[in-house]
Motif scaffolding. Structure first.
Motif, PDB file in Angstrom:
ATOM      1  N   UNK A  18      -6.581 -46.741  -8.574  1.00 12.19           N
ATOM      2  CA  UNK A  18      -6.931 -47.403  -9.838  1.00 12.19           C
ATOM      3  C   UNK A  18      -8.419 -47.233 -10.147  1.00 12.19           C
ATOM      4  N   UNK A  19      -8.754 -47.090 -11.410  1.00 16.17           N
ATOM      5  CA  UNK A  19     -10.146 -47.034 -11.833  1.00 16.17           C
ATOM      6  C   UNK A  19     -10.240 -47.508 -13.272  1.00 16.17           C
ATOM      7  N   UNK A  20     -11.461 -47.575 -13.783  1.00 22.46           N
ATOM      8  CA  UNK A  20     -11.725 -48.203 -15.095  1.00 22.46           C
ATOM      9  C   UNK A  20     -11.033 -49.557 -15.169  1.00 22.46           C
ATOM     10  N   UNK A  21     -11.262 -50.347 -14.144  1.00 26.66           N
ATOM     11  CA  UNK A  21     -10.615 -51.657 -14.050  1.00 26.66           C
ATOM     12  C   UNK A  21     -11.342 -52.636 -14.967  1.00 26.66           C
ATOM     13  N   UNK A  22     -10.588 -53.328 -15.810  1.00 28.61           N
ATOM     14  CA  UNK A  22     -11.155 -54.346 -16.694  1.00 28.61           C
ATOM     15  C   UNK A  22     -10.406 -55.657 -16.468  1.00 28.61           C
TER      16      UNK A  22
ATOM     17  N   UNK B  45     -21.527 -60.605 -18.407  1.00 30.82           N
ATOM     18  CA  UNK B  45     -20.745 -59.366 -18.368  1.00 30.82           C
ATOM     19  C   UNK B  45     -21.435 -58.443 -17.365  1.00 30.82           C
ATOM     20  N   UNK B  46     -20.668 -57.964 -16.386  1.00 29.26           N
ATOM     21  CA  UNK B  46     -21.252 -57.142 -15.327  1.00 29.26           C
ATOM     22  C   UNK B  46     -20.513 -55.827 -15.187  1.00 29.26           C
ATOM     23  N   UNK B  47     -21.269 -54.728 -15.086  1.00 29.74           N
ATOM     24  CA  UNK B  47     -20.707 -53.409 -14.786  1.00 29.74           C
ATOM     25  C   UNK B  47     -20.751 -53.240 -13.275  1.00 29.74           C
ATOM     26  N   UNK B  48     -19.601 -52.955 -12.655  1.00 29.51           N
ATOM     27  CA  UNK B  48     -19.563 -52.883 -11.193  1.00 29.51           C
ATOM     28  C   UNK B  48     -18.782 -51.657 -10.727  1.00 29.51           C
ATOM     29  N   UNK B  49     -19.197 -51.071  -9.600  1.00 30.31           N
ATOM     30  CA  UNK B  49     -18.432 -49.982  -8.995  1.00 30.31           C
ATOM     31  C   UNK B  49     -17.518 -50.549  -7.913  1.00 30.31           C
ATOM     32  N   UNK B  50     -16.210 -50.456  -8.075  1.00 28.17           N
ATOM     33  CA  UNK B  50     -15.313 -50.896  -7.021  1.00 28.17           C
ATOM     34  C   UNK B  50     -14.584 -52.175  -7.354  1.00 28.17           C
ATOM     35  N   UNK B  51     -13.292 -52.210  -6.962  1.00 30.00           N
ATOM     36  CA  UNK B  51     -12.447 -53.367  -7.243  1.00 30.00           C
ATOM     37  C   UNK B  51     -12.916 -54.606  -6.496  1.00 30.00           C
ATOM     38  N   UNK B  52     -13.426 -54.420  -5.264  1.00 27.07           N
ATOM     39  CA  UNK B  52     -13.878 -55.570  -4.501  1.00 27.07           C
ATOM     40  C   UNK B  52     -15.009 -56.299  -5.197  1.00 27.07           C
TER      41      UNK B  52
ATOM     42  N   UNK C 210     -19.446 -40.944 -11.732  1.00 26.88           N
ATOM     43  CA  UNK C 210     -19.313 -39.861 -12.698  1.00 26.88           C
ATOM     44  C   UNK C 210     -18.644 -40.244 -13.996  1.00 26.88           C
ATOM     45  N   UNK C 211     -18.196 -41.512 -14.143  1.00 23.46           N
ATOM     46  CA  UNK C 211     -17.526 -41.946 -15.370  1.00 23.46           C
ATOM     47  C   UNK C 211     -18.182 -43.219 -15.888  1.00 23.46           C
TER      48      UNK C 211
ATOM     49  N   UNK D 178     -29.224 -45.809 -14.933  1.00 24.21           N
ATOM     50  CA  UNK D 178     -28.770 -44.823 -15.912  1.00 24.21           C
ATOM     51  C   UNK D 178     -28.087 -45.471 -17.112  1.00 24.21           C
ATOM     52  N   UNK D 179     -27.762 -46.751 -17.013  1.00 23.98           N
ATOM     53  CA  UNK D 179     -27.041 -47.435 -18.092  1.00 23.98           C
ATOM     54  C   UNK D 179     -27.964 -48.264 -18.978  1.00 23.98           C
ATOM     55  N   UNK D 180     -29.266 -48.160 -18.783  1.00 28.24           N
ATOM     56  CA  UNK D 180     -30.147 -49.038 -19.538  1.00 28.24           C
ATOM     57  C   UNK D 180     -30.061 -48.787 -21.040  1.00 28.24           C
ATOM     58  N   UNK D 181     -29.969 -47.510 -21.453  1.00 25.00           N
ATOM     59  CA  UNK D 181     -29.881 -47.225 -22.887  1.00 25.00           C
ATOM     60  C   UNK D 181     -28.511 -47.605 -23.434  1.00 25.00           C
ATOM     61  N   UNK D 182     -27.457 -47.357 -22.657  1.00 26.09           N
ATOM     62  CA  UNK D 182     -26.107 -47.739 -23.077  1.00 26.09           C
ATOM     63  C   UNK D 182     -26.010 -49.250 -23.251  1.00 26.09           C
ATOM     64  N   UNK D 183     -26.557 -49.993 -22.281  1.00 29.13           N
ATOM     65  CA  UNK D 183     -26.528 -51.450 -22.350  1.00 29.13           C
ATOM     66  C   UNK D 183     -27.330 -51.957 -23.542  1.00 29.13           C
TER      67      UNK D 183
END
Length: 556
Positions: free
Chosen positions: A317-321, A342-349, A367-368, A395-400
């Motif tokens: 599973x990925x892109x878990x929301x 709202x938090x962007x996190x890598x990994x289901x845990x 990579x996504x 790397x997400x500072x501009x996106x955020x």
């Protein structure tokens, strides 16, 4: 003049459909009372179709011959795939399956006008059937009913001289008529005095298809019988959910699941069949769409972690929301919270950990990175007047920042906390306090993140130069605050060296986040190392799950 059913028509359809859903988005959101009155069906449909449209544009851009279009199968396949990977919510997931059903029929370009008309009839029928198959417990009076009526109306044009544009227009009329009847089929709609929101979006989509194929843009208001004068708006369609009429828009089935869980899943058919059965026992509103190894899973549950774990057992599973519906009975429009995270996190845990702490999460894999639109949607789903956004990645500072700007334009007060790692995000989340002023909370969370040094351990994929010297493929790299500081032979010894360097400047708390493939014994070994070498420093260990780095370290 009618246009042929080809790739250009699909591209035109996407453009017109986006315009139609853009016009109707707020109205569809306002009448969203089933299965949960969370007021986002129109937005979810728009974002799903936006992903589909981007995929179609990519298919045109990637076509080899300049000045020519890709095959119909390539365009409609791209549309279906784009909707699948970008599906939002219950409505977007079903829309993705409708488009996939159509693509399954249109893999062969039809010959001539008669062939195109018949192909569209079969495509609409396959779409309706596929949508029913994807929903664990189909309910009439929903988008499923509207899709079936559209297919039936299209089939009734057979046997004559109807061309593909006439078939599309008949499907649109049939869908609009079926939509009007939905309040009499589903009690919650009748009580609220509204039509089904998902069906409303499908009528807009089919109207755009008819316009694309006929070349005549004749916008028929959704939820209105084609050819007749617009009646007075249905109940909450005019008043809007959230005002005095909101009590009448409530779903009588109170006390339902607290979380919406959505993820993409790479898995085989047999594993997905077992997953369906397990998720059906865990919750409701279960929709699983896709095929050929890639699926989009949507379910409402009380135990979000269990739903994600079921996906991990089934595949990747990925892109878990994970979205919390908010306090209050199921079906009522949740009141806006004062403040949310709202938090962007890598990994289901990590997603589960942040969700337990009350945050709305956007889970990504390497990579996504998420698009700004995905972060905006997460901010909307948090349903708060004020939002703290934790990008957890430099790397997400501009996106955020772009997402925050768009959310502010919608009336939400947003602060981007400059977290550069998930461990900094955990530190910021730990001191979050909705009871104090917004500015004080921003300062406290920013200070907590800034006081947390972070490190990440990774495995080198090839020989390269680093700030710590030359590394070889297979070496373990210890990155401190984003720069390679240590090159070691294995994970444990490299981690100990990194910890010693970080703690040489002092520290009170060490946070260790272990990746999915790291043995549990490593956490115990590193905790013992800190206890023996650095007195009075506490250590906490978390499971990061799949897609987290092998090891994340935070020192506060």
């Amino acid at each position: 003049m009618p246009y042929p059913l080809d790739a250009v028509a699909v591209r035109t359809w996407c453009g017109l459909a986006l315009e139609a859903l853009g016009r109707e988005r707020e109205r569809i959101d306002a009448i969203n009372v089933y299965p949960v009155a969370d007021g986002d069906t129109g937005t979810n449909l728009y974002l799903t179709l936006e992903s589909a449209a981007r995929a179609v544009e990519a298919a045109f851009d990637g076509h080899g011959s300049a000045g020519t279009a890709p095959a119909l199968a390539d365009a409609v396949g791209a549309m279906a795939h784009g909707a699948l990977i970008g599906a939002r919510g219950n409505s977007g997931t079903i829309l993705a399956q409708l488009l996939r059903g159509m693509a399954q029929v249109l893999v062969v370009s039809p010959a001539g006008e008669t062939g195109a008309a018949e192909a569209l009839r079969r495509a609409l029928r396959r779409a309706a059937t596929a949508a029913y198959e994807a929903v664990a417990h189909p309910v009439e009076g929903t988008v499923l009913t509207v899709a079936t009526a559209a297919a039936g109306a299209a089939e009734r044009t057979a046997g004559g001289a109807a061309g593909v544009a006439e078939v599309a227009r008949a499907a649109h009329r049939g869908a609009a008529e079926a939509l009007e009847a939905t309040p009499g089929q589903l009690a919650v709609l009748g009580k609220a005095g509204v039509v089904d929101a998902g069906g409303c979006g499908l009528v807009a989509l089919l109207g755009a298809l008819a316009d694309a194929l006929s070349g005549e843009v004749t916008v028929v208001p959704v939820a209105v019988r084609a050819g007749g004068p617009p009646p007075e708006p249905f109940g909450c369609a005019a008043a809007g959910v959230g005002d005095a009429a909101a009590e009448d828009c409530a779903d009588p089935h109170a006390g339902g699941p607290a979380f919406e869980v959505i993820y993409l899943l790479e898995a085989g058919d047999a594993e997905v069949a077992r997953l369906r059965a397990r998720l059906d026992r865990l919750g409701d509103s279960l929709v699983v769409v896709g095929g050929d190894g890639l699926w989009n899973v949507h379910v409402h549950v009380d135990d979000a972690g269990a739903a994600v774990e079921a996906g991990i057992e089934a595949g990747r599973p990925y892109r878990i929301r994970i979205t919390h519906f908010g306090a209050g009975p199921r079906g009522k429009e949740p009141a806006l919270a004062a403040r949310a995270v709202v938090a962007v996190v890598p990994g289901a845990g990590l997603a589960g950990l942040c969700t337990e702490a009350g945050a709305t999460t956007v889970t990504v894999r390497p990579g996504e990175p998420p698009a700004s639109g995905e972060l905006v949607q997460a901010i909307r789903q948090a349903r708060a007047r004020e939002v703290m956004l934790l990008p957890n990645d430099p790397e997400l500072r501009h996106t955020a920042a772009a997402a925050a700007e768009q959310a502010r334009a919608e009336g939400v007060r947003v602060a981007v906390i400059p977290t550069r790692s998930a461990v900094q995000g955990l530190a910021a989340l730990a001191v979050h306090e909705p009871g104090r002023s917004f500015d004080e909370d921003v300062v406290a969370m920013t200070a907590a993140a800034g006081a947390t040094r972070y490190a990440e351990l990774a495995v080198a994929e090839h020989q390269s130069w680093t700030m710590a010297g030359v590394c070889q493929a297979g070496d373990v790299l210890g990155l401190i605050d984003g720069d390679v500081a240590v090159i070691g032979p294995d994970l444990a010894r490299t981690a100990m060296t990194v910890l010693d360097r970080m703690l040489s400047a002092g520290g009170e708390l060490v946070t260790l986040v272990l990746g999915a493939d790291v043995p549990e014994a490593l956490g115990e070994r590193l905790e013992r190392h800190v206890r023996e070498r650095h007195l009075a420093v506490d250590t906490v260990v978390y499971e990061g799950g799949e897609y987290a780095a092998p090891l994340l370290i935070g020192v506060e």
